[in-house]
Scaffold this active site. Structure first.
Site, PDB file in Angstrom:
ATOM      1  N   ARG A 145       0.865  -1.170   0.000  1.00 26.01           N
ATOM      2  CA  ARG A 145       0.000   0.000   0.000  1.00 26.01           C
ATOM      3  C   ARG A 145       0.910   1.231   0.000  1.00 26.01           C
ATOM      4  O   ARG A 145       2.051   1.171   0.458  1.00 26.01           O
ATOM      5  CB  ARG A 145      -0.900   0.020   1.231  1.00 26.01           C
ATOM      6  CG  ARG A 145      -1.860  -1.163   1.340  1.00 26.01           C
ATOM      7  CD  ARG A 145      -2.690  -1.080   2.620  1.00 26.01           C
ATOM      8  NE  ARG A 145      -3.662  -2.166   2.714  1.00 26.01           N
ATOM      9  CZ  ARG A 145      -3.446  -3.322   3.312  1.00 26.01           C
ATOM     10  NH1 ARG A 145      -2.272  -3.547   3.903  1.00 26.01           N
ATOM     11  NH2 ARG A 145      -4.376  -4.256   3.356  1.00 26.01           N
ATOM     12  N   LYS A 169      -2.611  -2.566   7.843  1.00 25.03           N
ATOM     13  CA  LYS A 169      -3.824  -2.132   8.529  1.00 25.03           C
ATOM     14  C   LYS A 169      -4.011  -2.918   9.820  1.00 25.03           C
ATOM     15  O   LYS A 169      -3.807  -4.127   9.859  1.00 25.03           O
ATOM     16  CB  LYS A 169      -5.046  -2.326   7.620  1.00 25.03           C
ATOM     17  CG  LYS A 169      -5.091  -1.358   6.447  1.00 25.03           C
ATOM     18  CD  LYS A 169      -6.380  -1.513   5.661  1.00 25.03           C
ATOM     19  CE  LYS A 169      -6.462  -0.484   4.551  1.00 25.03           C
ATOM     20  NZ  LYS A 169      -7.722  -0.603   3.777  1.00 25.03           N
ATOM     21  N   HIS A 239      -1.599   3.389  -6.193  1.00 23.94           N
ATOM     22  CA  HIS A 239      -2.266   2.124  -5.867  1.00 23.94           C
ATOM     23  C   HIS A 239      -2.350   1.206  -7.080  1.00 23.94           C
ATOM     24  O   HIS A 239      -2.527  -0.006  -6.941  1.00 23.94           O
ATOM     25  CB  HIS A 239      -3.657   2.414  -5.323  1.00 23.94           C
ATOM     26  CG  HIS A 239      -4.128   1.393  -4.323  1.00 23.94           C
ATOM     27  ND1 HIS A 239      -3.536   1.225  -3.090  1.00 23.94           N
ATOM     28  CD2 HIS A 239      -5.129   0.473  -4.382  1.00 23.94           C
ATOM     29  CE1 HIS A 239      -4.161   0.254  -2.427  1.00 23.94           C
ATOM     30  NE2 HIS A 239      -5.116  -0.217  -3.205  1.00 23.94           N
ATOM     31  N   ARG A 242      -0.047  -1.681  -7.013  1.00 18.70           N
ATOM     32  CA  ARG A 242      -0.507  -2.767  -6.135  1.00 18.70           C
ATOM     33  C   ARG A 242      -1.494  -3.656  -6.886  1.00 18.70           C
ATOM     34  O   ARG A 242      -1.460  -4.881  -6.768  1.00 18.70           O
ATOM     35  CB  ARG A 242      -1.136  -2.175  -4.878  1.00 18.70           C
ATOM     36  CG  ARG A 242      -1.674  -3.189  -3.866  1.00 18.70           C
ATOM     37  CD  ARG A 242      -2.051  -2.447  -2.580  1.00 18.70           C
ATOM     38  NE  ARG A 242      -2.962  -3.174  -1.729  1.00 18.70           N
ATOM     39  CZ  ARG A 242      -2.584  -4.054  -0.796  1.00 18.70           C
ATOM     40  NH1 ARG A 242      -1.303  -4.318  -0.623  1.00 18.70           N
ATOM     41  NH2 ARG A 242      -3.480  -4.654  -0.023  1.00 18.70           N
ATOM     42  N   HIS A 265      -4.596  -8.839   2.876  1.00 20.94           N
ATOM     43  CA  HIS A 265      -6.056  -8.768   2.917  1.00 20.94           C
ATOM     44  C   HIS A 265      -6.599  -9.680   4.017  1.00 20.94           C
ATOM     45  O   HIS A 265      -6.193 -10.848   4.111  1.00 20.94           O
ATOM     46  CB  HIS A 265      -6.669  -9.213   1.586  1.00 20.94           C
ATOM     47  CG  HIS A 265      -6.531  -8.204   0.494  1.00 20.94           C
ATOM     48  ND1 HIS A 265      -6.637  -8.517  -0.852  1.00 20.94           N
ATOM     49  CD2 HIS A 265      -6.305  -6.864   0.538  1.00 20.94           C
ATOM     50  CE1 HIS A 265      -6.478  -7.426  -1.570  1.00 20.94           C
ATOM     51  NE2 HIS A 265      -6.274  -6.419  -0.753  1.00 20.94           N
ATOM     52  N   TYR A 274      -8.844  -9.449  -8.495  1.00 26.49           N
ATOM     53  CA  TYR A 274      -7.660  -9.335  -9.340  1.00 26.49           C
ATOM     54  C   TYR A 274      -7.472 -10.538 -10.260  1.00 26.49           C
ATOM     55  O   TYR A 274      -7.370 -11.657  -9.793  1.00 26.49           O
ATOM     56  CB  TYR A 274      -6.405  -9.201  -8.468  1.00 26.49           C
ATOM     57  CG  TYR A 274      -6.429  -8.001  -7.567  1.00 26.49           C
ATOM     58  CD1 TYR A 274      -6.293  -6.720  -8.077  1.00 26.49           C
ATOM     59  CD2 TYR A 274      -6.608  -8.138  -6.191  1.00 26.49           C
ATOM     60  CE1 TYR A 274      -6.306  -5.610  -7.253  1.00 26.49           C
ATOM     61  CE2 TYR A 274      -6.618  -7.035  -5.361  1.00 26.49           C
ATOM     62  CZ  TYR A 274      -6.470  -5.780  -5.904  1.00 26.49           C
ATOM     63  OH  TYR A 274      -6.494  -4.687  -5.089  1.00 26.49           O
TER      64      TYR A 274
END
Length: 291
Positions: A145, A169, A239, A242, A265, A274
């Site tokens: 990220r 995160k 982004h 990514r 994730h 993706y």
């Protein structure tokens, strides 16, 4: 309670009890700022009312904000209200708001040729070009990220093993391979540029010429500049690299669970959006992980 004090108490709650990152808290603070700028007549929590939530959402949409941004901001305000309610600072039920659906949109993905062209644009005869080249290669080879790369600390880069320790995160740690291309350019950047920077003692890996961490705005502008120089007419952002990392890996046969772990994730459904193309740089990172 004064609004300023209520917001401050909420931030302390997010830090002490929720354990959120500084970046997430800043995003929440920005959302609250927009809310209170719209309703600037509010002085104390007794001035708050349930109908302000829907008015705020309508205003956001009517002033051209995207559905995604509007939904995120209304979620922040609802959480703020819920906190005040749990602390018995306010005493009313939140209304049921008919929220618009977030549009399902596939992320922009570049072809392998476009990625090659983009990554070749930094002028590596200049110190800034060496740094930008290292950043682009690292983002594409590791799927970071933007915030993870800009806040990446020098101590979390293991050049000998070719891996990064990333705290994403929710402060969740994951180990990500760099790949040979990225490792070589990061090593060159550290040796030829960073170690000579006035901020060489900084804990952050990527620095501006004044020894400070780079900003999101700077990197966004650099990506757009290099895209234009490469003749890429797609609207891209940091982004995008990514997205390319994930789609190219999957297209080359990587397992969905592996890509999920590399991206950090929590939900594999997020990873499933993706699928697309291929590239040698990504495969070098994938091979490192399988060793």
């Amino acid at each position: 309670m004064d609004i300023v004090d209520a917001v401050d108490s909420y931030k302390q709650y997010l830090i002490a009890e929720k354990g959120l990152s500084n970046l997430t808290i800043q995003n929440y603070s920005d959302d609250l700022k927009f809310f209170f700028e719209q309703f600037n007549m509010l002085e104390t929590t007794s001035d708050l009312s349930p109908d302000l939530l829907e008015k705020f959402l309508v205003h956001q949409l009517n002033t051209g904000k995207s559905v995604s941004t509007s939904l995120r901001r209304i979620s922040t305000i609802k959480n703020f209200y819920s906190f005040l309610s749990s602390e018995k600072i306010i005493d009313f039920d939140l209304p049921l708001i008919d929220l618009p659906k977030k549009p399902s949109r596939l992320p922009v993905c570049l072809s392998s040729e476009e990625v090659d062209a983009l990554l070749d644009m930094p002028d590596t005869r200049k110190e800034g070009g060496i740094r930008d080249k290292a950043m682009l290669e690292l983002m594409y080879a590791s799927g970071l990220r933007v915030s993870e790369m800009l806040l990446l600390e020098r101590k979390n880069v293991n050049l000998k093993q070719g891996i990064l320790h990333i705290f994403g995160k929710g402060a969740k740690e994951r180990v990500v391979p760099m790949g040979d291309f990225a490792k070589d350019y990061v090593e060159k950047y550290i040796k030829d540029v960073r170690d000579k920077n006035v901020g060489a003692c900084s804990k952050y890996l990527f620095l501006n010429k004044n020894g400070k961490p780079l900003s999101r705005v700077y990197f966004f502008k650099q990506i757009r500049k290099y895209a234009l120089l490469a003749g890429i007419d797609k609207t891209i952002s940091p982004h995008t690299l990514r997205h390319c990392f994930a789609t190219h890996l999957l297209e080359n046969g990587a397992q969905l669970r592996t890509v999920q772990q590399l991206l950090g994730h929590t939900n594999i459904a997020t990873t499933q959006i993706y699928t697309h193309i291929s590239t040698k740089r990504i495969l070098s990172a994938y091979d490192l992980l399988m060793e």
